[in-house]
Design a protein around this motif. Structure first.
Motif, short mmCIF file in Angstrom:
data_model
loop_
_atom_site.label_atom_id
_atom_site.label_comp_id
_atom_site.label_asym_id
_atom_site.label_seq_id
_atom_site.Cartn_x
_atom_site.Cartn_y
_atom_site.Cartn_z
N PRO A 16 -6.71 3.62 -3.19
CA PRO A 16 -6.58 3.86 -1.75
C PRO A 16 -7.24 5.15 -1.31
O PRO A 16 -7.35 6.11 -2.09
CB PRO A 16 -5.06 3.94 -1.57
CG PRO A 16 -4.58 4.57 -2.85
CD PRO A 16 -5.50 4.04 -3.93
N ARG A 149 3.05 -10.07 -3.02
CA ARG A 149 3.64 -9.29 -4.10
C ARG A 149 4.90 -9.93 -4.68
O ARG A 149 5.47 -9.42 -5.64
CB ARG A 149 3.95 -7.88 -3.60
CG ARG A 149 2.73 -6.98 -3.61
CD ARG A 149 3.02 -5.62 -3.07
NE ARG A 149 2.58 -5.48 -1.70
CZ ARG A 149 2.45 -4.32 -1.07
NH1 ARG A 149 2.73 -3.20 -1.70
NH2 ARG A 149 2.04 -4.27 0.18
N PHE A 172 -1.51 -6.18 -6.52
CA PHE A 172 -1.01 -4.82 -6.59
C PHE A 172 -0.43 -4.54 -7.97
O PHE A 172 0.23 -5.39 -8.57
CB PHE A 172 0.07 -4.58 -5.53
CG PHE A 172 -0.48 -4.36 -4.15
CD1 PHE A 172 -0.78 -3.07 -3.72
CD2 PHE A 172 -0.69 -5.42 -3.29
CE1 PHE A 172 -1.29 -2.86 -2.44
CE2 PHE A 172 -1.19 -5.22 -2.02
CZ PHE A 172 -1.50 -3.94 -1.59
N LYS A 256 -4.86 -3.28 -7.85
CA LYS A 256 -4.80 -2.49 -6.63
C LYS A 256 -3.66 -1.49 -6.66
O LYS A 256 -2.50 -1.84 -6.89
CB LYS A 256 -4.63 -3.42 -5.42
CG LYS A 256 -4.72 -2.73 -4.06
CD LYS A 256 -4.77 -3.78 -2.96
CE LYS A 256 -5.20 -3.18 -1.63
NZ LYS A 256 -5.42 -4.25 -0.63
N GLU A 258 -1.37 0.99 -4.47
CA GLU A 258 -0.92 1.21 -3.09
C GLU A 258 -0.92 2.71 -2.79
O GLU A 258 -0.74 3.53 -3.69
CB GLU A 258 0.49 0.64 -2.92
CG GLU A 258 1.07 0.72 -1.53
CD GLU A 258 1.78 2.04 -1.23
OE1 GLU A 258 1.92 2.37 -0.04
OE2 GLU A 258 2.18 2.75 -2.18
#
Length: 410
Positions: A16, A149, A172, A256, A258
């Motif tokens: 991110p 998720r 994620f 990924k 967060e």
């Protein structure tokens, strides 16, 4: 001149970035791709985000280093938002972004119309939880789907096996979890008028609640689960660092992290740890032990593995973050036994600095000999961004972050 768009690197580590500092941290510490937002249409209003000029600069910086840029356009727009959508998408197209992350079908259609050369990634906000939905999204022109998720690892593997292999799967692996399905929550709107979908969530799921009987105003009764109350709304953070091989075997293409609203230090440390975890998995090696330790050094709530291994034990007994370390300085240069530091938080002569450098195991340096920028001996670095000279035989790389463990008893 437009930067040359690099080819995808899969499996991919996706980090991110809430602003340029965090983008540079993500790239420096090993991200293959970075996701970020412009000043409109992205689901995080707290970060400073990227103006059109900054977005073009970010793309140029990333592409010159072989890193891709994904732009979040994942709000559910209201009628009042629609007029500005196509100009925004054209601006992002001209800046050279590699993909739009979208939730809304109208946004997807507009992106395909005005920017046909830009990939479409379907946001986790869409709530894709089965292979039929994923197939339909692929048929509509999506290159990638970011799965809900709430899926188990077995469900992810089944979805992967029953969808076109050209459809990329993103999941994620680290960061905050929401107690509502893939972040679809109205509590913030209800209590405060702040729209969670537009990135302004007040996080009411972290608040402490009690019952009040209507004839006894002012008498608040705890909702009991144990001696301290119940915390059913308060989710643990996700941490899948020890399970990267399982994710890759399930067919996940992009891992990924967060945290666009979190600090550059969080971005750097989390990216560094998952870079090593992914590299270990790809090489068939066991997880490097310091990866787990590094993720404990960043700001976090108690960890869990989310829904990947079935129904999670994901509720935490307090809403506060664990913050045992803080960044005290950034190294600007090192030469002839002297590291030039830029102070970030107060530290003292005699402290032990825990050093974070890209791709390296963390190491420690005692700060027994420190001077101010004028070469005067000092006992403490008390002033924000002050220049500090640290005398040490240990070479410290420019850009390295110096952390100190907090004295939790003081």
């Amino acid at each position: 001149m437009k930067a040359i768009r690099p080819a995808p690197h899969l499996p991919e580590l996706l980090s991110p970035a809430g602003d340029m500092e965090r983008l540079k941290a993500a790239i420096q510490f090993g991200a293959d791709a970075v996701y970020l937002a412009g000043t409109n249409f992205g689901m995080r209003s707290a970060p400073s985000n990227f103006s059109p000029e900054q977005l073009a600069e970010a793309v140029e910086f990333a592409h010159s280093r072989g890193v891709r840029i994904y732009l979040t356009t994942n709000i559910i727009p209201r009628n009042s938002d629609v007029e500005g959508l196509e100009p925004f998408l054209r601006m992002a197209r001209d800046a050279g972004v590699d993909a739009f992350i979208v939730t809304d079908l109208g946004v997807m259609a507009a992106a395909k119309r005005v920017a046909p050369g830009v990939e479409i990634h379907i946001s986790t906000q869409t709530g894709v939880a089965n292979y039929a939905a994923a197939r339909q999204i692929y048929d509509m022109g999506a290159k990638r789907v970011v799965l809900a998720r709430e899926l188990s690892l077995e469900e992810v593997a089944t979805l992967r096996a029953k969808t076109p292999k050209q459809l990329e799967i993103e999941c994620f692996v680290h960061g905050a979890m929401c107690v509502s399905f893939s972040g679809r929550c109205l509590l913030s709107n209800y209590f405060t008028g702040r729209d969670g979908n537009h990135g302004d969530c007040a996080q009411p799921c972290r608040w402490k609640y009690a019952l009040c009987e209507e004839t006894r105003p002012g008498q608040y009764l705890p909702i009991m689960e144990d001696g301290d109350g119940t915390y059913i709304l308060n989710a643990k953070d996700m941490n899948m660092s020890e399970h990267i091989p399982e994710l890759l075997r399930a067919g996940v293409d992009s891992l990924k992290i967060e945290g666009r609203a979190k600090s550059a230090y969080y971005t750097a440390a989390a990216t560094n740890a998952y870079r090593r975890a992914l590299d270990d998995a790809l090489a068939g090696n066991p997880l490097t032990p310091w990866v787990t330790e590094e993720l404990d050094k960043i700001s976090h709530r108690q960890y869990s593995t989310g829904f990947y291994f079935g129904r999670p034990n994901q509720n935490v007994d307090l809403g506060s973050y664990v913050r045992d370390y803080e960044v005290v300085a950034v190294c600007e240069s090192y030469q002839n036994g002297v590291a030039v530091l830029s102070q970030r938080n107060r530290f003292f002569r005699g402290d032990t600095a825990d050093i974070l450098e890209p791709g390296k195991a963390p190491y420690q340096v005692r700060m027994d000999h420190i001077q101010n920028g004028d070469g005067e001996e000092i006992e403490a670095a008390n002033h924000a961004v002050m220049r500090v000279l640290l005398y040490t035989d240990t070479p410290i790389a420019p850009g390295a972050l110096l952390r100190v463990k907090k004295d939790l008893d003081s």
